[in-house]
Design a protein around this motif. Structure first.
Motif, short mmCIF file in Angstrom:
data_model
loop_
_atom_site.label_atom_id
_atom_site.label_comp_id
_atom_site.label_asym_id
_atom_site.label_seq_id
_atom_site.Cartn_x
_atom_site.Cartn_y
_atom_site.Cartn_z
N LEU A 1 0.83 -1.20 0.00
CA LEU A 1 0.00 0.00 0.00
C LEU A 1 0.86 1.26 0.00
O LEU A 1 0.54 2.26 -0.65
CB LEU A 1 -0.93 -0.01 1.21
CG LEU A 1 -1.89 1.19 1.34
CD1 LEU A 1 -2.77 1.32 0.11
CD2 LEU A 1 -2.74 1.06 2.60
N THR A 2 1.97 1.23 0.72
CA THR A 2 2.90 2.36 0.71
C THR A 2 3.40 2.63 -0.70
O THR A 2 3.42 3.78 -1.16
CB THR A 2 4.09 2.07 1.63
OG1 THR A 2 3.62 1.90 2.98
CG2 THR A 2 5.11 3.19 1.59
N ALA A 3 3.80 1.57 -1.40
CA ALA A 3 4.29 1.74 -2.77
C ALA A 3 3.18 2.24 -3.70
O ALA A 3 3.42 3.08 -4.58
CB ALA A 3 4.86 0.41 -3.28
N ASP A 4 1.97 1.73 -3.53
CA ASP A 4 0.85 2.16 -4.38
C ASP A 4 0.54 3.64 -4.18
O ASP A 4 0.32 4.39 -5.14
CB ASP A 4 -0.39 1.33 -4.07
CG ASP A 4 -0.24 -0.12 -4.52
OD1 ASP A 4 0.68 -0.40 -5.31
OD2 ASP A 4 -1.02 -0.97 -4.05
N LEU A 5 0.49 4.08 -2.92
CA LEU A 5 0.20 5.48 -2.63
C LEU A 5 1.30 6.39 -3.17
O LEU A 5 1.03 7.50 -3.62
CB LEU A 5 0.04 5.69 -1.13
CG LEU A 5 -1.22 5.11 -0.48
CD1 LEU A 5 -1.12 5.20 1.03
CD2 LEU A 5 -2.46 5.84 -0.98
N ALA A 6 2.54 5.92 -3.12
CA ALA A 6 3.65 6.74 -3.59
C ALA A 6 3.62 6.95 -5.09
O ALA A 6 4.23 7.90 -5.60
CB ALA A 6 4.97 6.09 -3.19
N GLU A 7 2.92 6.08 -5.82
CA GLU A 7 2.88 6.19 -7.27
C GLU A 7 1.71 6.99 -7.79
O GLU A 7 1.55 7.12 -9.01
CB GLU A 7 2.84 4.78 -7.89
CG GLU A 7 4.16 4.03 -7.73
CD GLU A 7 4.08 2.61 -8.22
OE1 GLU A 7 2.95 2.14 -8.48
OE2 GLU A 7 5.13 1.97 -8.35
N LEU A 8 0.88 7.53 -6.91
CA LEU A 8 -0.24 8.34 -7.36
C LEU A 8 0.27 9.62 -8.03
O LEU A 8 1.37 10.10 -7.73
CB LEU A 8 -1.14 8.69 -6.18
CG LEU A 8 -1.92 7.52 -5.56
CD1 LEU A 8 -2.74 8.00 -4.38
CD2 LEU A 8 -2.82 6.86 -6.60
N ASP B 1 10.87 7.85 -6.92
CA ASP B 1 11.56 7.23 -5.78
C ASP B 1 10.88 7.52 -4.43
O ASP B 1 11.46 7.26 -3.38
CB ASP B 1 13.02 7.69 -5.69
CG ASP B 1 13.82 7.28 -6.91
OD1 ASP B 1 13.69 6.12 -7.33
OD2 ASP B 1 14.57 8.12 -7.43
N ILE B 2 9.67 8.05 -4.44
CA ILE B 2 8.98 8.30 -3.17
C ILE B 2 8.68 6.98 -2.47
O ILE B 2 8.80 6.85 -1.25
CB ILE B 2 7.68 9.10 -3.40
CG1 ILE B 2 8.00 10.51 -3.89
CG2 ILE B 2 6.86 9.17 -2.11
CD1 ILE B 2 8.77 11.34 -2.89
N GLY B 3 8.28 5.97 -3.24
CA GLY B 3 7.98 4.67 -2.63
C GLY B 3 9.19 4.05 -1.98
O GLY B 3 9.12 3.54 -0.85
N HIS C 1 17.73 6.54 -3.98
CA HIS C 1 17.58 6.66 -5.43
C HIS C 1 18.91 6.49 -6.16
O HIS C 1 18.92 6.28 -7.38
CB HIS C 1 16.97 8.03 -5.77
CG HIS C 1 17.79 9.19 -5.30
ND1 HIS C 1 17.89 9.53 -3.96
CD2 HIS C 1 18.54 10.10 -5.98
CE1 HIS C 1 18.67 10.59 -3.84
NE2 HIS C 1 19.08 10.96 -5.04
N ARG C 2 20.03 6.58 -5.44
CA ARG C 2 21.35 6.41 -6.04
C ARG C 2 21.94 5.03 -5.80
O ARG C 2 23.02 4.72 -6.30
CB ARG C 2 22.31 7.46 -5.50
CG ARG C 2 21.90 8.90 -5.77
CD ARG C 2 22.90 9.86 -5.17
NE ARG C 2 22.51 11.25 -5.39
CZ ARG C 2 22.84 11.96 -6.46
NH1 ARG C 2 23.58 11.40 -7.40
NH2 ARG C 2 22.46 13.22 -6.59
#
Length: 463
Positions: A121-128, A134-136, A299-300
């Motif tokens: 769910l964290t990854a799904d919300l980050a992709e909105l 890289d927010i997820g 992200h790096r």
């Protein structure tokens, strides 16, 4: 984090893990006091591991419905019921083996489903839409920090509260903390699989309603229509994920050598309790300290190299621990070196799952990570004591260290071979397409020549 729903999920992780680590001090004492038998002190932990080891099969349909904060809140509410069994029984009929087994099964079942669903769910919300790249991965790194930081202060806090309040009030406190987490989770919206996948790069639409007018929240809370694939299918589809999750599983199985191994090695060297305390302190301080850095640089971080290096370094630390003992400072330093790269490896694996999967496939991948690592740790602890008793703590540390290093090397070679075969297959496909195109062009040229020759004959006849 500036994203309120992601912050709520991270705070929930912190609260639930802190509660678990605090009550881990009190629960064995309650069991011993109520039953009078030492063997009952491990019943809760033992039975909690059974649902985790089998959740990949029995939880397959349930995973498809855990796509919103509301569904996770319901799961947390069930966990509260499992947690209050022990203090309620202690205040009424008394705690027995049946109660301990029941609370272990309930809390183990909910925990086995909660952790993968929360990360998905964290990854799904980050992709909105509106969220940056890289927010997820960063949000999951913050959650890992929340989980790790609790193991530094929660056990001593639990020991102090045990003296001040007693054991049973601590159990009520954990139940209250989980209940508050459930209430907070109600504020987190759901994300449908379709919307999550379309909001990724290359998506064609981000509409939150379908042709029938149902919203993402309606679809997510009523259950996803997307079938949950099996763990085997997901790992077969994504070889790089298979490597990361496989190495996490190996690390889980061999974890017993670090905890039980240092404990028994200390007893062998007349330093009972000292070696494991030094090792856990060094490892915990290093992993927690680096976990503050990981969200800023995730992200790096190269995905597969970070995963492989983390397990190789940890395996080498296993090899060095028997040489470092009985020097406490040396044991702490070796353990710290072994833990330095671990947060990067875990963050890289979570980021890889976020980048490679969506929807039901993502939930299955996070389930595979949880089952193989945490379930492997439980399985290792079951047989670890017997192995150390038969061969000695030092040799077991060396062998398990070698297993981790060799597994990492084999995984890299296997992945490289898969990539070479895939490249050869792609070249063959391109060659085949080129030959087909050449054949089609040749056939076209023949048709043109035949048409021209027919036209020439017709013009000759007219003349």
């Amino acid at each position: 984090m500036r994203h309120p729903h992601l912050t709520t999920l991270t705070a929930t992780t912190f609260v639930t893990w802190t509660g678990q680590r605090i009550t881990a001090v009190a629960l064995p004492l309650v069991a011993l006091d109520q039953t009078g038998d030492a063997w009952t002190t491990g019943l809760v932990g033992g039975f909690a591991g059974l649902p985790l080891l089998t959740s990949a099969w029995w939880g397959r349909r349930l995973r498809a419905r855990l796509t919103s904060g509301r569904s996770l809140a319901i799961l947390l509410a069930v966990q509260v019921l499992g947690l209050v069994m022990v203090p309620v029984a202690a205040a009424t009929v008394g705690v027995g083996a049946v109660v301990l087994c029941a609370t272990g099964l309930v809390t183990g079942t909910t925990s086995a489903m909660l952790a993968p669903a929360q990360r998905a769910l964290t990854a799904d919300l980050a992709e909105l839409p509106g969220n940056g790249p890289d927010i997820g991965a960063r949000a999951l790194a913050w959650q890992d920090l929340a989980h790790r930081s609790s193991m530094i202060f929660a056990p001593p806090l639990g020991a102090w509260l045990l003296v001040v309040w007693g054991a049973e009030p601590l159990l009520w406190c954990e139940a209250a903390a989980v209940a508050l987490s459930a209430v907070a989770m109600l504020t987190v919206p759901g994300v449908s699989s379709r919307r999550s996948s379309l909001s990724r790069p290359g998506g064609v639409s981000t509409s939150s309603t379908d042709e029938e007018g149902s919203t993402d929240e309606d679809r997510s809370t009523s259950g996803s229509d997307e079938p949950s694939p099996s763990i085997r299918a997901v790992l077969r589809q994504h070889p790089d994920l298979a490597v990361g999750i496989w190495l996490a599983g190996i690390g889980g199985v061999t974890w017993f050598a670090f905890t039980l191994g240092l404990t028994l090695l200390g007893a062998e060297l007349d330093r009972p309790g000292e070696l494991v305390a030094a090792g856990m302190a060094g490892y915990g301080a290093a992993t927690v300290g680096l976990s503050f850095v990981v969200p800023l640089v995730v992200h790096r971080v190269p995905r597969i190299p970070a995963i492989v290096v983390s397990w190789v370094v940890f395996g080498l630390a296993y090899l060095a621990l028997p040489l470092a003992a009985p020097n406490l400072l040396a044991v702490a330093l070796v353990s710290a070196v072994g833990g330095v790269t671990m947060p990067f490896g875990i963050a890289a694996l979570n980021a890889l799952i976020v980048e490679r999967t969506t929807g039901a496939e993502r939930r299955t991948a996070f389930t595979a990570e949880t089952v193989l690592h945490s379930g492997g740790a439980s399985a290792g602890l079951l047989v670890g004591g017997a192995l150390i008793g038969a061969f000695g703590a030092g040799p077991v540390l060396v062998v398990t260290g070698l297993v981790q290093v060799v597994a990492a090397v084999v995984a890299v070679l296997w992945l490289r071979r898969r990539r070479v075969l895939a490249a050869d297959g792609a070249d063959q496909v391109r060659d085949g397409r080129g030959e087909l195109a050449q054949t089609r062009r040749g056939a076209g040229d023949q048709v043109v020549q035949l048409d021209r020759s027919g036209s020439d004959r017709e013009r000759g006849g007219d003349a």
